[in-house]
Design an enzyme around this catalytic site. Structure first.
Site, PDB file in Angstrom:
ATOM      1  N   ASP A 116     -11.231  -6.355   0.005  1.00 36.69           N
ATOM      2  CA  ASP A 116     -11.815  -6.690  -1.562  1.00 36.69           C
ATOM      3  C   ASP A 116     -12.662  -7.770  -1.855  1.00 36.69           C
ATOM      4  O   ASP A 116     -12.498  -9.008  -1.122  1.00 36.69           O
ATOM      5  CB  ASP A 116     -10.465  -6.658  -2.521  1.00 36.69           C
ATOM      6  CG  ASP A 116      -9.303  -6.966  -1.331  1.00 36.69           C
ATOM      7  OD1 ASP A 116      -9.213  -7.739  -0.831  1.00 36.69           O
ATOM      8  OD2 ASP A 116      -7.814  -6.578  -1.300  1.00 36.69           O
TER       9      ASP A 116
ATOM     10  N   ASP B 121       4.763  -6.716  -4.946  1.00 34.26           N
ATOM     11  CA  ASP B 121       5.369  -5.332  -5.774  1.00 34.26           C
ATOM     12  C   ASP B 121       4.569  -3.654  -4.559  1.00 34.26           C
ATOM     13  O   ASP B 121       4.401  -2.814  -4.939  1.00 34.26           O
ATOM     14  CB  ASP B 121       4.260  -5.540  -6.924  1.00 34.26           C
ATOM     15  CG  ASP B 121       3.276  -5.771  -6.723  1.00 34.26           C
ATOM     16  OD1 ASP B 121       2.277  -5.336  -5.563  1.00 34.26           O
ATOM     17  OD2 ASP B 121       2.369  -5.367  -7.915  1.00 34.26           O
TER      18      ASP B 121
ATOM     19  N   HIS C 119       1.909  -3.060  -3.084  1.00 33.22           N
ATOM     20  CA  HIS C 119       0.173  -3.139  -2.983  1.00 33.22           C
ATOM     21  C   HIS C 119      -0.362  -3.092  -2.315  1.00 33.22           C
ATOM     22  O   HIS C 119      -0.302  -5.198  -1.211  1.00 33.22           O
ATOM     23  CB  HIS C 119      -0.653  -3.702  -4.493  1.00 33.22           C
ATOM     24  CG  HIS C 119      -0.447  -5.192  -4.240  1.00 33.22           C
ATOM     25  ND1 HIS C 119       0.083  -6.272  -4.893  1.00 33.22           N
ATOM     26  CD2 HIS C 119      -1.996  -6.040  -3.369  1.00 33.22           C
ATOM     27  CE1 HIS C 119      -0.398  -7.400  -4.121  1.00 33.22           C
ATOM     28  NE2 HIS C 119      -1.423  -6.859  -3.511  1.00 33.22           N
TER      29      HIS C 119
ATOM     30  N   GLU D 200      -2.762  -1.544  -6.922  1.00 26.40           N
ATOM     31  CA  GLU D 200      -2.134  -2.002  -7.080  1.00 26.40           C
ATOM     32  C   GLU D 200      -0.423  -1.022  -8.364  1.00 26.40           C
ATOM     33  O   GLU D 200      -1.406   0.407  -7.633  1.00 26.40           O
ATOM     34  CB  GLU D 200      -2.499  -2.731  -9.588  1.00 26.40           C
ATOM     35  CG  GLU D 200      -3.120  -3.868  -8.923  1.00 26.40           C
ATOM     36  CD  GLU D 200      -2.556  -5.025  -8.459  1.00 26.40           C
ATOM     37  OE1 GLU D 200      -1.633  -4.878  -7.508  1.00 26.40           O
ATOM     38  OE2 GLU D 200      -2.625  -6.182  -9.112  1.00 26.40           O
TER      39      GLU D 200
END
Length: 276
Positions: free
Chosen positions: A70, A139, A141, A146
């Site tokens: 990314d 979380d 991801h 996400e």
């Protein structure tokens, strides 16, 4: 899914695994070995060890092609918080990789959609990614996929959640207002297309994510759980990240992988196999 739970450095374990894969592949210019690479705090120790392996002549990156996961939208490659900058400072400038073999999404692209489609095409045209490496957020991801991301998603632009922005604020002087709100990221489907996927998990703040990755069902709210679908998915975790695993689960993986947990021994064996 393999789960490696080691008391030693998880980055060292991952580096040894990468080195063994490169050596086994015997890459050439015509048939390179293709790595998917992450950024962030978790992989730094892996990169340090891979640099040492390269300097010691254990492995070479001359015939390695890389695709990063990314990049932030709006940051130039020379911005010290861009992932271009991170990769060059922490890895690429220390090894013998050819600049033409490095692929990172362009956060300054005027056409995000085209940039992402071209990235997918590059991966496809080279024959796919042999080993995708990554970390996860608290979380759950992977890359910037996400919670709520499609598990069949491809490379695309993606808005970051506040949890991710807060987690990454430490790289921006603790100021959440300086963290970009948009990224370009490979999709969950892009990662799952790799021949192998190795995810590093460390720290108490990742414990809930590891629990959902290993002990719960596949859920787009925890995109790491998609690794359960992969034929050759590996998670390497430290002890701190295991606090929410069931005792039985913990003991099971510790037992079946007991010969593969001592990274110091694995490093010695790697050097010995290369005559070092």
């Amino acid at each position: 899914m393999r789960v490696i739970i080691t008391e030693k450095n998880i980055g060292d374990w991952a580096a040894v695994y990468v080195a063994k894969k490169i050596l086994a592949a015997k890459p050439t210019a015509e048939k390179p070995f293709v790595l998917g690479l992450p950024t962030g705090g978790t992989p730094l120790e892996m990169y340090k060890r891979l640099i040492q392996f390269c300097k010691d002549g254990v492995i070479s990156f001359e015939n390695i092609v890389t695709f990063n996961m990314d990049e932030y939208v709006g940051l130039s490659p020379d911005n010290d918080q861009s992932y271009h900058y991170y990769m060059h400072e922490n890895f690429f400038k220390h090894i013998d990789i050819k600049p033409s073999n490095i692929n990172i999404l362009n956060g300054l692209a005027t056409d995000y959609k085209q940039e992402c489609e071209d990235y997918e095409s590059k991966i496809k045209n080279i024959g796919g990614i042999d080993l995708f490496l990554g970390g996860i957020g608290p979380d759950g991801h992977i890359a910037f996929n996400e919670p709520g991301s499609s598990l069949s998603s491809r490379t695309r632009d993606k808005e970051l959640t506040m949890d991710t922005i807060i987690a990454n604020a430490r790289f921006f002087g603790g100021d959440i207002n300086k963290v970009p709100k948009l990224s370009l990221t490979v999709g969950v489907g892009t990662i799952l297309d790799a021949k192998e996927v190795l995810i590093m998990v460390n720290g108490h703040n990742k414990a809930r994510a590891l629990h959902n990755a290993v002990e719960q069902g596949i859920n787009h709210m925890w995109t790491i759980s998609a690794l359960q679908l992969h034929a050759k998915g590996i998670i390497v975790s430290d002890e701190a990240a295991c606090t929410e695993l069931k005792v039985g689960t913990y003991r099971y993986f510790k037992d079946i992988e007991k010969e593969n947990l001592d990274t110091d021994l694995l490093i010695k064996e790697l050097y010995k196999s290369c005559g070092k």
